[in-house]
Scaffold this motif. Structure first.
Motif, mmCIF file in Angstrom:
data_model
loop_
_atom_site.group_PDB
_atom_site.id
_atom_site.type_symbol
_atom_site.label_atom_id
_atom_site.label_comp_id
_atom_site.label_asym_id
_atom_site.label_seq_id
_atom_site.Cartn_x
_atom_site.Cartn_y
_atom_site.Cartn_z
ATOM 1 N N PRO A 224 47.891 -36.733 46.000
ATOM 2 C CA PRO A 224 48.879 -35.841 45.389
ATOM 3 C C PRO A 224 49.997 -36.646 44.740
ATOM 4 C CG PRO A 224 48.321 -35.123 47.605
ATOM 5 C CD PRO A 224 47.676 -36.453 47.416
ATOM 6 N N GLY A 225 50.454 -36.180 43.578
ATOM 7 C CA GLY A 225 51.526 -36.870 42.852
ATOM 8 C C GLY A 225 52.729 -35.959 42.686
ATOM 9 N N ALA A 226 53.243 -35.866 41.451
ATOM 10 C CA ALA A 226 54.433 -35.037 41.178
ATOM 11 C C ALA A 226 54.226 -33.634 41.751
ATOM 12 C CB ALA A 226 54.673 -34.974 39.671
ATOM 13 N N GLY A 227 55.284 -33.105 42.386
ATOM 14 C CA GLY A 227 55.221 -31.748 42.946
ATOM 15 C C GLY A 227 54.245 -31.631 44.102
ATOM 16 N N ASN A 228 53.801 -32.779 44.639
ATOM 17 C CA ASN A 228 52.820 -32.810 45.727
ATOM 18 C C ASN A 228 51.492 -32.154 45.338
ATOM 19 O OD1 ASN A 228 52.268 -33.845 48.243
ATOM 20 N ND2 ASN A 228 52.692 -31.895 49.292
ATOM 21 N N GLU A 229 51.181 -32.156 44.007
ATOM 22 C CA GLU A 229 49.924 -31.589 43.523
ATOM 23 C C GLU A 229 49.005 -32.723 43.071
ATOM 24 O OE1 GLU A 229 50.828 -28.845 40.366
ATOM 25 O OE2 GLU A 229 51.414 -27.272 41.777
ATOM 26 N N ILE A 230 47.702 -32.492 43.110
ATOM 27 C CA ILE A 230 46.767 -33.492 42.558
ATOM 28 C C ILE A 230 46.810 -33.343 41.045
ATOM 29 C CG2 ILE A 230 44.364 -34.282 42.489
ATOM 30 C CD1 ILE A 230 44.174 -33.325 45.419
ATOM 31 N N GLN A 231 47.377 -34.353 40.404
ATOM 32 C CA GLN A 231 47.677 -34.260 38.979
ATOM 33 C C GLN A 231 46.515 -34.792 38.151
ATOM 34 O OE1 GLN A 231 50.166 -32.742 37.689
ATOM 35 N NE2 GLN A 231 51.613 -32.552 39.398
ATOM 36 N N LEU A 232 46.060 -33.987 37.182
ATOM 37 C CA LEU A 232 45.013 -34.450 36.261
ATOM 38 C C LEU A 232 45.521 -35.664 35.476
ATOM 39 C CD1 LEU A 232 42.181 -33.947 35.111
ATOM 40 C CD2 LEU A 232 43.205 -32.443 33.397
ATOM 41 N N THR A 233 46.817 -35.668 35.156
ATOM 42 C CA THR A 233 47.392 -36.803 34.407
ATOM 43 C C THR A 233 47.195 -38.111 35.171
ATOM 44 O OG1 THR A 233 49.065 -35.305 33.560
ATOM 45 C CG2 THR A 233 49.504 -37.652 33.294
ATOM 46 N N ASP A 234 47.413 -38.095 36.500
ATOM 47 C CA ASP A 234 47.243 -39.328 37.284
ATOM 48 C C ASP A 234 45.794 -39.813 37.186
ATOM 49 O OD1 ASP A 234 49.879 -39.079 37.971
ATOM 50 O OD2 ASP A 234 49.507 -38.290 39.986
#
Ligand code: UTP
Length: 291
Positions: A224-234
């Motif tokens: 998980p990244g920004a906002g504690n969500e799994i980010q497609l961007t990452d």
């Protein structure tokens, strides 16, 4: 080279920017004059040569599924009234494309939603249309991305330059020009919701990407990244470094249908072109004497 025939539409976000209505009406079925947002996305995919679409939904979004089904009660009523044209019109969409649905059980982010499409996609490249981004233009945006994929044989992100005010809410791309006149760039890095210090350029991804299937193994290993969500961007940040990725500054106007302003703007633009209402609508706007 195998033709790209599959599209994924993530539509399982909570839509908090469209509260209070999003509590009961999914933002994907809000109208642009007389057609729901989701129809514009499906139409764009179909016009780009896509034959199979997976829509990722969640609890409370059954209205999206109903829209791609036949509607016997309306159909019988229309035939009884001799309105064959409307009958044919409402039967057309459910027949011309294979639309499937899967649920994302928790809103764990866009990356997590796309990962729900793994079995549907299999081992081929596919396009992703973010469920609240409508893009209008002469050449369907998905088609433009597919053309770029066929040229460079790498994943493609549909991008536009956005203001500093927006870039901190979206993502920022690190790019080098391939063919600036055609709006084609090589992506060497990307960052989700950057601070202005972290910004690499004002290019951001707006609603369309074409991904090669390596993205799924990467998503499995993306925390998980920004906002504690799994980010497609990452995950795409890893993809661009390992397999390469192209940015296309696509042609077309994008409406953020997850925002109140985007919803209003799209309705006004389409109403001004709509054969049934445009004349009366223009008269009404003139009568307001807006400066
Ligand atoms: P957004 O961040 O624009 O949508 O996600 P959201 O989360 O619905 O919006 P707000 O901020 O609460 O108003 C971009 C796309 O990713 C989908 C959304 O449906 C949208 O199409 N998404 C997002 C998912 O499918 N699942 C998620 O967990 C998050």
């Amino acid at each position: 080279m195998k033709k790209i025939t599959k599209a994924v539409i993530p539509a399982a976000g909570l839509g908090t920017r469209m509260l209070p209505i999003a509590r009961t009406v999914p933002k994907e079925v809000l109208p642009i004059v007389d057609r729901p947002v989701i129809e514009y996305l499906v139409q764009e995919a179909v016009d780009s040569g896509i034959t199979d679409i997976l829509i990722i939904t969640n609890r409370g979004k059954g209205a999206i599924e109903d829209y791609f089904d036949f509607s016997p009660e309306y159909e019988a009523a229309l035939l009884a009234k001799g309105r064959e044209d409307t009958y044919n019109e409402i039967r057309e969409l459910p027949q011309k494309v294979n639309v499937q649905f899967i649920r994302q059980k928790e809103p764990k982010g866009l990356g997590h939603a796309v990962n729900c499409a793994r079995a549907f996609v299999g081992n081929e490249p596919f396009v992703v249309l973010y469920g609240d981004d409508v893009i209008m233009g002469d050449v369907p945006c998905c088609r433009q991305l597919i053309n770029t994929y066929e040229k460079y044989k790498k994943s493609v992100a549909g991008v536009k330059a956005v203001s500093d005010e927006l870039i901190v809410k979206y993502c920022s791309l690190g790019v080098t020009a391939l063919d600036e006149a055609l709006g084609e760039y090589d992506i060497y890095d990307m960052i989700e919701k950057p601070s202005l210090d972290q910004k690499m350029s004002n290019f951001s991804i707006l609603g369309r990407v074409l991904l090669t299937p390596e993205i799924f193994d990467i998503l499995d290993n993306t925390p998980p990244g920004a906002g504690n969500e799994i980010q497609l961007t990452d995950a795409m940040g890893t993809l661009c470094k390992s397999y390469g990725m192209t940015a296309l500054d696509f042609k077309g106007k994008r409406y953020d249908m997850g925002s109140k302003l985007g919803f209003l703007t799209a309705n006004i633009d389409v109403a001004l072109q709509h054969p049934e209402v445009s004349e009366d609508f223009k008269k009404y706007l003139k009568s307001l004497n807006l400066n």
